[in-house]
Design a protein around this motif. Structure first.
Motif, PDB file in Angstrom:
ATOM      1  N   MET A  35     115.174 -39.212  68.368  1.00 56.98           N
ATOM      2  CA  MET A  35     113.179 -39.562  67.691  1.00 56.98           C
ATOM      3  C   MET A  35     113.681 -38.497  66.806  1.00 56.98           C
ATOM      4  N   LYS A  36     113.509 -37.272  66.589  1.00 59.88           N
ATOM      5  CA  LYS A  36     113.741 -36.197  66.153  1.00 59.88           C
ATOM      6  C   LYS A  36     114.567 -36.475  64.532  1.00 59.88           C
ATOM      7  N   ASN A  37     115.617 -37.034  64.809  1.00 62.36           N
ATOM      8  CA  ASN A  37     116.905 -37.111  64.184  1.00 62.36           C
ATOM      9  C   ASN A  37     116.637 -38.248  63.254  1.00 62.36           C
ATOM     10  N   LEU A  38     115.814 -39.422  63.888  1.00 68.36           N
ATOM     11  CA  LEU A  38     115.999 -40.202  63.161  1.00 68.36           C
ATOM     12  C   LEU A  38     114.958 -40.124  62.121  1.00 68.36           C
ATOM     13  N   VAL A  39     113.680 -39.556  62.253  1.00 70.09           N
ATOM     14  CA  VAL A  39     112.561 -39.403  60.889  1.00 70.09           C
ATOM     15  C   VAL A  39     113.531 -38.509  60.237  1.00 70.09           C
ATOM     16  N   TRP A  40     114.396 -37.272  60.622  1.00 72.39           N
ATOM     17  CA  TRP A  40     114.502 -36.668  59.556  1.00 72.39           C
ATOM     18  C   TRP A  40     115.390 -37.123  58.372  1.00 72.39           C
ATOM     19  N   ASP A  41     116.554 -38.192  59.084  1.00 72.89           N
ATOM     20  CA  ASP A  41     117.412 -39.011  58.721  1.00 72.89           C
ATOM     21  C   ASP A  41     116.467 -39.953  57.636  1.00 72.89           C
ATOM     22  N   LYS A  42     115.385 -40.545  57.891  1.00 70.47           N
ATOM     23  CA  LYS A  42     114.341 -41.548  56.899  1.00 70.47           C
ATOM     24  C   LYS A  42     113.472 -40.139  55.715  1.00 70.47           C
ATOM     25  N   ILE A  43     112.946 -39.427  56.087  1.00 68.70           N
ATOM     26  CA  ILE A  43     112.669 -38.304  55.042  1.00 68.70           C
ATOM     27  C   ILE A  43     113.835 -38.112  54.022  1.00 68.70           C
ATOM     28  N   LYS A  44     115.314 -37.861  54.752  1.00 62.96           N
ATOM     29  CA  LYS A  44     115.949 -37.634  53.450  1.00 62.96           C
ATOM     30  C   LYS A  44     116.975 -38.137  52.417  1.00 62.96           C
ATOM     31  N   LEU A  45     116.319 -39.839  53.602  1.00 64.93           N
ATOM     32  CA  LEU A  45     116.202 -41.150  52.167  1.00 64.93           C
ATOM     33  C   LEU A  45     115.660 -40.517  51.055  1.00 64.93           C
ATOM     34  N   LEU A  46     114.415 -40.232  50.819  1.00 62.06           N
ATOM     35  CA  LEU A  46     113.281 -39.735  49.980  1.00 62.06           C
ATOM     36  C   LEU A  46     113.515 -38.952  49.201  1.00 62.06           C
ATOM     37  N   PHE A  47     115.044 -38.320  48.961  1.00 66.06           N
ATOM     38  CA  PHE A  47     115.279 -37.175  48.170  1.00 66.06           C
ATOM     39  C   PHE A  47     116.712 -37.413  47.979  1.00 66.06           C
ATOM     40  N   PRO A  48     117.490 -38.411  47.369  1.00 58.39           N
ATOM     41  CA  PRO A  48     118.574 -39.225  47.236  1.00 58.39           C
ATOM     42  C   PRO A  48     119.386 -37.958  46.016  1.00 58.39           C
ATOM     43  N   LEU A  49     120.592 -37.618  47.180  1.00 58.52           N
ATOM     44  CA  LEU A  49     121.602 -36.745  46.054  1.00 58.52           C
ATOM     45  C   LEU A  49     122.572 -37.674  45.119  1.00 58.52           C
ATOM     46  N   SER A  50     122.720 -38.691  45.699  1.00 58.75           N
ATOM     47  CA  SER A  50     123.598 -39.701  45.055  1.00 58.75           C
ATOM     48  C   SER A  50     122.595 -40.399  43.643  1.00 58.75           C
ATOM     49  N   ASN A  51     123.394 -41.246  42.996  1.00 57.62           N
ATOM     50  CA  ASN A  51     123.343 -41.829  41.642  1.00 57.62           C
ATOM     51  C   ASN A  51     122.934 -43.112  42.736  1.00 57.62           C
ATOM     52  N   ASN A  52     121.465 -43.518  42.813  1.00 57.46           N
ATOM     53  CA  ASN A  52     120.957 -45.343  43.687  1.00 57.46           C
ATOM     54  C   ASN A  52     119.879 -45.447  42.127  1.00 57.46           C
ATOM     55  N   THR A  53     119.587 -46.465  43.381  1.00 53.44           N
ATOM     56  CA  THR A  53     118.727 -47.530  42.539  1.00 53.44           C
ATOM     57  C   THR A  53     117.713 -47.836  43.135  1.00 53.44           C
ATOM     58  N   MET A  54     117.369 -46.517  44.049  1.00 52.45           N
ATOM     59  CA  MET A  54     115.602 -46.084  44.982  1.00 52.45           C
ATOM     60  C   MET A  54     114.435 -46.004  43.722  1.00 52.45           C
ATOM     61  N   LEU A  55     114.695 -45.363  42.800  1.00 54.15           N
ATOM     62  CA  LEU A  55     113.961 -45.043  41.534  1.00 54.15           C
ATOM     63  C   LEU A  55     113.173 -46.230  40.722  1.00 54.15           C
ATOM     64  N   VAL A  56     114.482 -47.004  40.807  1.00 54.36           N
ATOM     65  CA  VAL A  56     114.067 -48.119  40.033  1.00 54.36           C
ATOM     66  C   VAL A  56     113.301 -49.359  41.108  1.00 54.36           C
ATOM     67  N   ASP A  57     113.742 -49.309  42.109  1.00 48.85           N
ATOM     68  CA  ASP A  57     113.463 -50.463  42.708  1.00 48.85           C
ATOM     69  C   ASP A  57     111.968 -50.136  43.198  1.00 48.85           C
TER      70      ASP A  57
END
Length: 545
Positions: free
Chosen positions: A1-23
């Protein structure tokens, strides 16, 4: 559970060039436009107002235990909190002097915010600091500033541009004020038609609103030079420090520009006559009027934009006054007003000579040494002179983007259209019964009108202003409640104190501020006909009863 939440949080700070902001932006935009049935709507549709406001405060004043999916959050916030927001690109929004944002400037603003650029020094901003210098260079060239070393700082609004000017004036009049505080005998001169932020700045800087001397206006709303001279002489002769004078560079209601050259000459004459050991700082509040500088090299004879004669005459007269801004010590620019075309806030204060802003250097005192910023390792350190430590790099980048994508001709055309359409609006209103144009001589793009009540009779002439003020306020309140709040047609605003009459009475007026590049002849015709139709209904069903 702890790692699942942490993984979700890290998605909010993308290191790579993805389309999340544009989306997410696309999702937000789609949500907005579902509440805009007509692209000309002045506001985003939805429930808004005092009662709804408190409900939403209660709804959103809670933080979830676990993260909520970004799409749900964005859609929920936009659906609820974007209801009722003004749409500055709409030609029907004539509410105030906001700005229709250039989409390229908005994109640059968003990019810079996403990368979180701090305009503190080159260590925290990289090459992004270049934008601030480049915009300053562009504008100082338009202002024809030569032989000095001008310096510009992006800051948090027009209020701040005036605050910087006042602060520099205080330092000039009292070099030890950084250590000892603002002397109690410090005075600031402003004009009667000055923005209220001048008094706010004097308050926040410790000068006090009671130490503001107000220059009376002439009948054409330009500041009275003789009145200014009398008041400055009185300050000096009574032992006061005349720190700063702020003159009009395009007022809110009439876009009045003072005779800058005469005020500079007056200041210099008094410095010599009284053998002052300082030179009071002269600032032009040009956060609206700066835009006329784009006509610096315009060929008014051949008139390549094919502007009408009244329009070209107004623009030339305005430019011939604002061009003397190069004689001032500093001046303000708001890219988030009028034709500036940038997201709010996006303000710039320009000092025509670097020696003025240099007086604000933090290096002069050990207590203000910004050692936390390791600026000794930076070659560019605007933080040495700024009130703010953290400044967003987005503002200067957005301004540079707008200047590059619109160019001189684009800004000329945008400004000329607003002036042209304002002239048409005044002409059409002047042809109507029961309307007085209150700023007939304005060279700008705001129209102030007073509607005359049908019940005004000769025996009420002595109470003319009182009667007309009451009528106009009542009409605006009724039109707001019955039509504008429903997002139907043009939305304008009201000022209860457009000017102060000779008898000291505040004069109220309806205010129509054109800012959208989509304003055209049909919009003006619709605006005037809507107001007059509403007046007819109001007179018959409300006022006469």
């Amino acid at each position: 559970m702890k790692n699942l939440v942490w993984d979700k949080i890290k998605l909010l700070f993308p290191l790579s060039n993805n389309t999340m902001l544009v989306d997410l932006i696309t999702l937000g935009k789609n949500t907005i436009f579902r509440n805009i049935p007509n692209v000309r709507n002045a506001r985003v549709r939805g429930k808004y107002g005092e009662a709804e406001y408190q409900k939403l405060v209660n709804k959103f004043s809670k933080i979830p235990i676990d993260p909520i999916h970004t799409n749900i959050v964005v859609k929920d916030i936009v659906s609820n909190l974007f209801s009722g927001i003004p749409r500055w690109r709409s030609p029907f929004l004539q509410y105030n002097v906001g700005a229709a944002a250039n989409v390229a400037a908005s994109a640059m603003y968003a990019l810079a915010l996403d990368e979180n650029i701090y305009n503190i020094n080159d260590g925290l901003a990289g090459n992004a600091l270049v934008a601030e210098l480049a915009v300053t260079n562009i504008l100082t060239k338009l202002a024809d500033i030569k032989g000095t070393n001008p310096y510009g700082i992006f800051t948090f609004g027009g209020t701040a541009t005036n605050m910087y000017a006042m602060k520099v004036g205080i330092r000039k009049a009292s070099p030890t004020s950084a250590k000892d505080g603002t002397p109690q005998n410090t005075w600031i001169l402003v004009t009667q038609d000055a923005h209220f932020s001048h008094a706010v700045a004097a308050d926040w800087l410790g000068v006090g609103t009671g130490h503001i001397e107000i220059i009376d206006p002439k009948q054409n709303r330009e500041s009275n030079l003789q009145d200014a001279e009398r008041k400055v002489r009185k300050i000096i002769e009574e032992g006061g420090l005349f720190a700063t004078i702020i003159v009009n560079g395009g007022t809110t209601y009439s876009h009045t520009v003072d005779n800058i050259q005469e005020f500079v000459e007056l200041r210099n004459k008094l410095v010599t006559e009284y053998a002052l050991d300082y030179t009071p700082h002269l600032h032009v509040d040009s956060v609206i009027g700066w835009a006329w500088l784009f006509f610096k090299d315009y060929d008014f004879e051949s008139n390549p934009l094919e502007l009408s004669k009244p329009c070209i005459e107004n623009i030339k007269q305005q430019y011939d006054r604002i061009k003397y801004i190069n004689l001032a010590d500093s001046w303000g620019v708001d890219f988030h007003k009028g034709v500036g075309a940038c997201p709010v806030d996006c303000s710039l204060v320009i000092f025509n000579d670097f020696t003025s802003i240099a007086r604000l250097s933090k290096k002069d005192s050990p207590s203000t040494d910004p050692h936390q910023l390791a600026q000794e390792f930076s070659f560019s350190n605007p933080v040495d002179y700024t009130l703010e430590t953290s400044r967003a790099g987005a503002t200067s980048l957005a301004a540079l983007t707008s200047l590059q994508t619109m160019g001189i001709t684009g800004y000329q055309r945008s400004l000329a259209n607003l002036v042209e359409m304002s002239l048409l609006m005044r002409k059409r209103f002047s042809n109507e019964q029961g309307v007085i144009i209150s700023n007939e001589g304005s060279r700008g793009y705001v129209t102030m009108i007073r509607l005359i009540p049908p019940t005004l009779t000769p025996d009420k002439v002595e109470k003319f202003n009182e009667e007309v003020n009451s009528y106009n306020k009542s009409f605006y309140k009724w039109d707001l409640e019955t039509r504008m709040s429903r997002n139907e047609g043009v939305e304008y605003s009201y000022s209860g104190s457009f000017i102060v009459g000779e008898d000291g009475t505040n004069i109220g007026a309806q205010k129509f501020y054109l800012v959208s590049p989509h304003v055209d002849k049909n919009i003006i015709i619709d605006t005037v006909s809507t107001v007059m139709a509403q007046k007819e209904v109001f007179d018959r069903e409300i006022w006469n009863k």
